[in-house]
Motif scaffolding. Sequence first.
Motif, mmCIF file in Angstrom:
data_model
loop_
_atom_site.group_PDB
_atom_site.id
_atom_site.type_symbol
_atom_site.label_atom_id
_atom_site.label_comp_id
_atom_site.label_asym_id
_atom_site.label_seq_id
_atom_site.Cartn_x
_atom_site.Cartn_y
_atom_site.Cartn_z
ATOM 1 N N ALA A 237 50.624 41.209 30.914
ATOM 2 C CA ALA A 237 50.483 42.479 31.645
ATOM 3 C C ALA A 237 49.658 42.022 32.802
ATOM 4 C CB ALA A 237 49.737 43.432 30.666
ATOM 5 N N PHE A 238 48.726 41.327 32.783
ATOM 6 C CA PHE A 238 48.060 40.780 33.874
ATOM 7 C C PHE A 238 48.734 40.146 34.668
ATOM 8 C CE2 PHE A 238 45.109 37.479 35.579
ATOM 9 C CZ PHE A 238 44.473 38.275 36.646
ATOM 10 N N VAL A 239 49.383 39.209 34.274
ATOM 11 C CA VAL A 239 50.396 38.120 35.424
ATOM 12 C C VAL A 239 51.363 38.971 35.922
ATOM 13 C CG1 VAL A 239 51.901 36.165 35.116
ATOM 14 C CG2 VAL A 239 49.997 36.173 33.852
ATOM 15 N N GLN A 240 51.755 39.888 35.420
ATOM 16 C CA GLN A 240 52.750 40.918 36.041
ATOM 17 C C GLN A 240 52.424 41.475 37.253
ATOM 18 O OE1 GLN A 240 54.400 43.317 32.825
ATOM 19 N NE2 GLN A 240 55.845 41.773 32.068
ATOM 20 N N THR A 241 51.122 41.706 37.510
ATOM 21 C CA THR A 241 50.370 42.448 38.544
ATOM 22 C C THR A 241 50.341 41.433 39.613
ATOM 23 O OG1 THR A 241 48.195 41.862 37.923
ATOM 24 C CG2 THR A 241 49.293 43.765 36.976
ATOM 25 N N LEU A 242 50.615 40.165 39.429
ATOM 26 C CA LEU A 242 50.241 38.928 40.404
ATOM 27 C C LEU A 242 51.437 38.864 41.441
ATOM 28 C CD1 LEU A 242 48.350 36.065 38.223
ATOM 29 C CD2 LEU A 242 47.438 38.426 39.587
ATOM 30 N N PRO A 243 51.076 38.716 42.782
ATOM 31 C CA PRO A 243 52.274 38.718 43.633
ATOM 32 C C PRO A 243 52.751 37.126 43.610
ATOM 33 C CG PRO A 243 50.404 38.246 44.900
ATOM 34 C CD PRO A 243 50.012 38.627 43.659
ATOM 35 N N GLY A 250 40.842 36.434 42.525
ATOM 36 C CA GLY A 250 39.956 37.503 42.146
ATOM 37 C C GLY A 250 39.267 37.290 40.801
ATOM 38 N N LYS A 251 38.707 38.317 40.214
ATOM 39 C CA LYS A 251 38.025 38.349 38.888
ATOM 40 C C LYS A 251 39.265 38.643 37.918
ATOM 41 C CE LYS A 251 33.523 40.187 40.532
ATOM 42 N NZ LYS A 251 32.329 41.076 40.334
ATOM 43 N N PHE A 252 39.096 37.971 36.497
ATOM 44 C CA PHE A 252 39.556 38.102 35.588
ATOM 45 C C PHE A 252 39.427 39.086 34.605
ATOM 46 C CE2 PHE A 252 40.536 33.651 36.846
ATOM 47 C CZ PHE A 252 41.604 33.651 36.547
ATOM 48 N N PRO A 253 40.246 40.024 33.897
ATOM 49 C CA PRO A 253 39.997 40.971 33.132
ATOM 50 C C PRO A 253 39.417 40.556 32.000
ATOM 51 C CG PRO A 253 42.253 41.078 33.992
ATOM 52 C CD PRO A 253 41.691 39.766 34.432
ATOM 53 N N SER A 254 38.528 41.180 31.007
ATOM 54 C CA SER A 254 37.767 40.826 30.150
ATOM 55 C C SER A 254 38.557 40.483 28.860
ATOM 56 C CB SER A 254 36.675 41.771 29.931
ATOM 57 O OG SER A 254 37.126 42.938 29.584
#
Length: 321
Positions: A237-243, A250-254
Amino acid sequence: MFKALHDEFGWFIWGLVGLAFIWFFTGGAERQIAHDGVFLKPPAPLNSGQAYGNAYAGSDGNGKTKLDLPEAPTIFLKGTTSTIEGFFAPAKNSEKVEISSILAKKLSFDGLAGVRNSDPGEEYIRIIANEYAKGSVSLASTTLRGTATKADTPLPKAVEFLTLGVTALKTPVSLTPNARAIVTSGRSPVGTSFRVNMCTGYLGQFQTYTPALRKECPSPSEEIANTTLAGESACVAFVQTLPRCRIYQGKFPSDISSACKVFVSEKLNYNTCAIAHKTDADFYKDEWRLFLDQSTGIWKNSAEIIRLLDNKGNTIDALSY
């Protein structure tokens, strides 16, 4: 019986006899007109009733009657064909000349591009290989000449597979049909001329290229799909937000794992991308970035003529403005 036959058909028989005498005394078969037309011999019992004359009919030598058509239609058709061919000949010849001219010029300038920019890092010119060229067109020994330059400027060698931080062998550039070389007057941001590939979009994040490098990198989502992290929903889910074509800063989610952080920090960059995809069929692009390493602009802003020269000094193409 003969008398009855005579009484019934005598007028017809004597009529034919009369016609025969008239034909005979007017020249018969020796008369010129008889040779210029088709005629019928008197019917039986006076003659065979067959056609004779040589204008349209005749004998084939085997006793069979044949039809000899006049030559006029054939001559007319031949003349018409020649006229039609003559009408279209100039167009065909012009087309051949045009195609020959296009094929003869294997390289050409592709518009004015950025030749009027005085900043050497933004001053550039495009050279394109003819799409009809048979095979690659070499830029070896090819030079550029402008009205303000004192000497011809050779087109540089380049690295085909670029790896940052590694000194690679430079070779003469060859352009495949319809491929282009963007020749910038200034210095290369990575220290060398190179061939564009699907990962070079990363190079434009921290350095400026004119024109800008295309962002054709595989997306982060595509990259993570081939790893064991594909099963970590929070990481995916996090990687899908990256261009694409961007190093994450930036900072990584916890809620993501350490392995996910390592993947994002170490795998989503130019070198890793290039090494992972260099064998892909669409890895290399039909574009080269060449740098002339000049500290100032070399083309005039106006009243300029730029020539592309071969190894013998002959003009391949010219650009004037």
